[in-house]
Design a protein around this motif. Structure first.
Motif, short mmCIF file in Angstrom:
data_model
loop_
_atom_site.label_atom_id
_atom_site.label_comp_id
_atom_site.label_asym_id
_atom_site.label_seq_id
_atom_site.Cartn_x
_atom_site.Cartn_y
_atom_site.Cartn_z
N TYR A 7 37.17 42.67 36.88
CA TYR A 7 36.21 42.77 37.98
C TYR A 7 36.73 41.97 39.18
O TYR A 7 37.00 40.77 39.05
CB TYR A 7 34.84 42.21 37.58
CG TYR A 7 34.05 43.09 36.66
CD1 TYR A 7 33.33 44.18 37.15
CD2 TYR A 7 33.99 42.83 35.30
CE1 TYR A 7 32.58 44.99 36.31
CE2 TYR A 7 33.25 43.63 34.44
CZ TYR A 7 32.55 44.71 34.96
OH TYR A 7 31.82 45.50 34.12
N PRO A 8 36.85 42.60 40.34
CA PRO A 8 37.17 41.84 41.55
C PRO A 8 35.90 41.17 42.06
O PRO A 8 34.80 41.57 41.70
CB PRO A 8 37.64 42.93 42.51
CG PRO A 8 36.84 44.14 42.10
CD PRO A 8 36.69 44.04 40.61
N ILE A 9 36.05 40.15 42.89
CA ILE A 9 34.86 39.51 43.42
C ILE A 9 34.17 40.46 44.40
O ILE A 9 34.83 41.19 45.15
CB ILE A 9 35.19 38.18 44.12
CG1 ILE A 9 36.13 38.41 45.32
CG2 ILE A 9 35.76 37.16 43.15
CD1 ILE A 9 36.28 37.19 46.20
N PRO A 10 32.83 40.51 44.39
CA PRO A 10 32.11 41.31 45.39
C PRO A 10 32.25 40.67 46.76
O PRO A 10 32.46 39.46 46.87
CB PRO A 10 30.66 41.27 44.89
CG PRO A 10 30.58 40.01 44.09
CD PRO A 10 31.92 39.82 43.47
N LYS A 11 32.14 41.47 47.80
CA LYS A 11 32.40 40.97 49.15
C LYS A 11 31.25 41.34 50.10
O LYS A 11 30.76 42.48 50.09
CB LYS A 11 33.70 41.59 49.69
CG LYS A 11 34.90 41.32 48.80
CD LYS A 11 36.10 42.13 49.28
CE LYS A 11 37.30 41.93 48.37
NZ LYS A 11 38.47 42.74 48.83
N LYS A 22 29.06 30.89 49.29
CA LYS A 22 29.38 32.31 49.15
C LYS A 22 30.36 32.54 48.02
O LYS A 22 30.21 33.46 47.22
CB LYS A 22 29.96 32.84 50.47
CG LYS A 22 30.31 34.32 50.43
CD LYS A 22 30.88 34.80 51.76
CE LYS A 22 32.27 34.28 51.97
NZ LYS A 22 32.91 34.85 53.18
N ASP A 23 31.38 31.67 47.92
CA ASP A 23 32.38 31.81 46.87
C ASP A 23 31.74 31.67 45.49
O ASP A 23 32.08 32.39 44.56
CB ASP A 23 33.47 30.74 47.04
CG ASP A 23 34.59 30.88 46.02
OD1 ASP A 23 35.31 31.88 46.08
OD2 ASP A 23 34.71 29.99 45.16
N GLY A 24 30.78 30.74 45.38
CA GLY A 24 30.10 30.55 44.10
C GLY A 24 29.30 31.76 43.69
O GLY A 24 29.31 32.16 42.52
N ILE A 25 28.60 32.36 44.63
CA ILE A 25 27.80 33.56 44.35
C ILE A 25 28.71 34.71 43.90
O ILE A 25 28.41 35.43 42.95
CB ILE A 25 27.01 33.98 45.61
CG1 ILE A 25 25.90 32.96 45.89
CG2 ILE A 25 26.41 35.37 45.43
CD1 ILE A 25 25.16 33.22 47.17
N GLN A 26 29.83 34.88 44.57
CA GLN A 26 30.73 35.98 44.26
C GLN A 26 31.36 35.82 42.88
O GLN A 26 31.41 36.76 42.09
CB GLN A 26 31.83 36.07 45.33
CG GLN A 26 31.30 36.47 46.70
CD GLN A 26 32.35 36.30 47.79
OE1 GLN A 26 33.22 35.44 47.71
NE2 GLN A 26 32.26 37.12 48.82
N PHE A 85 42.40 40.72 48.86
CA PHE A 85 41.92 40.41 50.20
C PHE A 85 40.53 39.78 50.11
O PHE A 85 39.65 40.29 49.40
CB PHE A 85 41.86 41.67 51.05
CG PHE A 85 43.20 42.36 51.20
CD1 PHE A 85 44.04 42.03 52.25
CD2 PHE A 85 43.61 43.31 50.28
CE1 PHE A 85 45.27 42.65 52.39
CE2 PHE A 85 44.84 43.94 50.41
CZ PHE A 85 45.68 43.60 51.46
N PRO A 86 40.28 38.67 50.83
CA PRO A 86 38.99 37.99 50.76
C PRO A 86 37.87 38.68 51.53
O PRO A 86 36.72 38.28 51.45
CB PRO A 86 39.29 36.61 51.35
CG PRO A 86 40.41 36.86 52.31
CD PRO A 86 41.24 37.95 51.68
N PHE A 87 38.20 39.70 52.27
CA PHE A 87 37.21 40.44 53.07
C PHE A 87 37.13 41.87 52.57
O PHE A 87 37.96 42.32 51.77
CB PHE A 87 37.60 40.42 54.55
CG PHE A 87 39.01 40.91 54.80
CD1 PHE A 87 39.29 42.27 54.95
CD2 PHE A 87 40.06 40.00 54.87
CE1 PHE A 87 40.58 42.72 55.16
CE2 PHE A 87 41.37 40.45 55.09
CZ PHE A 87 41.62 41.80 55.23
N SER A 88 36.12 42.59 53.05
CA SER A 88 35.94 43.99 52.65
C SER A 88 36.98 44.86 53.35
O SER A 88 36.89 45.10 54.55
CB SER A 88 34.53 44.46 53.00
OG SER A 88 34.41 45.86 52.78
N VAL A 89 37.95 45.32 52.59
CA VAL A 89 38.98 46.19 53.16
C VAL A 89 38.37 47.52 53.57
O VAL A 89 38.75 48.10 54.59
CB VAL A 89 40.11 46.42 52.14
CG1 VAL A 89 41.18 47.35 52.72
CG2 VAL A 89 40.74 45.08 51.74
N ALA A 90 37.40 48.00 52.80
CA ALA A 90 36.75 49.28 53.12
C ALA A 90 36.10 49.22 54.49
O ALA A 90 36.22 50.16 55.29
CB ALA A 90 35.71 49.62 52.05
#
Length: 360
Positions: free
Chosen positions: A182-186, A157-161, A60-65
């Motif tokens: 490692y998943p991308i940080p969100k 944002k994608d580059g930073i992640q 998921f591209p967003f924070s599921v938490a």
């Protein structure tokens, strides 16, 4: 028939909750009272569990938490209104929910507080250091900050992640304990939730996600996301997560990451020196490039906006949480990253990083 079914459901929820609570308590007790269980769990049980969580929620591209928090709040509100008069059903459901969350927290986070710390895997050991050694470190960091300065915030944002994942994978080649998926940080969709608590990021053990505050000063972001990603490898101590984030950033190929790591290291070492000799600290401050000084002023102004009773309550809660997990210094443990940086610098690792192209 309806009453019997309802009672069976309540009994099932209570029984399931008690089982989850008992298993969680047993895991916590074994981790706290034995020397072998925490390290064994972190090496053989936690990695496949966390990898499965990370890979799934990483889709998921967003924070599921974050989304689950909003959904859970609304669901609890609706559930409470609908069953306001049926307090037994409400109590059973609430008990099961709390037990399930505590179980997930325990298997994905709680036991890891009792694993071998990251410092045990290093060839150098933190010890006691003189003011002169601290000044030597701060002098080196000052030069590196000035050399690695870049106009932060220019990446997408994608580059930073994705750079965070590359930086952590690169560090994992040097330290096998940090290798793995490692998943991308969100970023949080509503980062103000973290801002008002004066938090730059947060790790969610329920979804194994690294979340960060997208509102804060840009130079904070690279170090923050690497810090949070280090928790995915089971290193929960905040001082060690800060140090791991520092190592990942200064060894990164990206200039913004190197700048972030060097500047965060400068802040930690600078604060430590200011407590010992403020005049000496002021000298290193004056050596910083004007653009770097402006970044630091902007950062201070940002967090001062949220200096309130809410942020103080959040700090108190965080302090209590750390102590409950045997980090006896509470929030003061954040400053011990300086000892690890000093040990790293005096061992010659800093010079090897520069020679290897980690920094400018």
């Amino acid at each position: 028939m309806g009453i019997r079914v309802r009672k069976n459901r309540e009994f099932t929820l209570l029984a399931a909750g008690l089982i989850l609570l008992a298993v969680s308590a047993a895991l916590q007790m074994m981790a706290r009272r034995t020397a072998w269980f925490g390290p064994w769990y972190a090496s053989y049980i936690y990695p496949p569990i966390s990898a499965a969580f990370a890979r799934f929620f990483g889709l998921f591209p967003f924070s599921v938490a974050e989304l689950l928090i909003y959904i859970l709040f609304l669901a609890c509100l609706v559930y409470g209104i609908r069953h306001l008069k049926d307090w037994k059903k409400m109590a059973a459901g609430t008990f099961f929910l709390i037990s399930a969350l505590f179980f997930i927290y325990t298997v994905n986070c709680g036991v890891n507080y009792y694993r071998r710390p990251f410092s045990n895997y290093l060839e150098y050991r933190a010890g006691r250091y003189s003011k002169e050694e601290l000044e030597e470190l701060l002098g080196w960091l000052t030069d590196e900050v000035n050399a690695s300065y870049t106009e932060t915030g220019l990446q997408t944002k994608d580059g930073i992640q994705r750079e965070a994942v590359r930086a952590m994978n690169k560090l994992g080649e040097q330290y096998p304990q940090l290798s793995g998926y490692y998943p991308i940080p969100k970023p949080l969709l509503i980062s103000r939730i973290l801002s008002v608590q004066q938090l730059s990021g947060i790790y969610s053990p329920f979804t194994v996600e690294a979340n960060y505050n997208a509102e804060m000063t840009p130079y904070n972001i690279p170090h923050t996301v690497c810090h949070e990603l280090s928790h995915l490898r089971g290193f929960m101590r905040e001082d060690e997560a800060n140090f791991i984030g520092f190592l990942a950033c200064i060894g990164a190929d990206d200039a913004e990451y190197r700048y972030s790591g060097c500047l965060m290291g400068w802040i930690y070492a600078g604060n430590a020196l200011a407590e010992v000799n403020h005049g000496s600290y002021a000298g290193y401050w004056n050596r910083l490039r004007p653009e770097v000084q402006e970044d630091l002023r902007e950062n201070t102004a940002f967090w001062e906006r949220f200096d309130s009773k809410v942020s103080k309550a959040a700090e108190t809660l965080n302090n209590t949480y750390l102590k409950a997990n045997s980090q006896t210094d509470g929030v003061r443990s954040y400053g011990r990253a300086v000892d690890l940086m000093l040990a790293w610098y005096l061992s010659g690792e800093a010079q090897q990083t520069v020679a290897g192209g980690g920094t400018s």
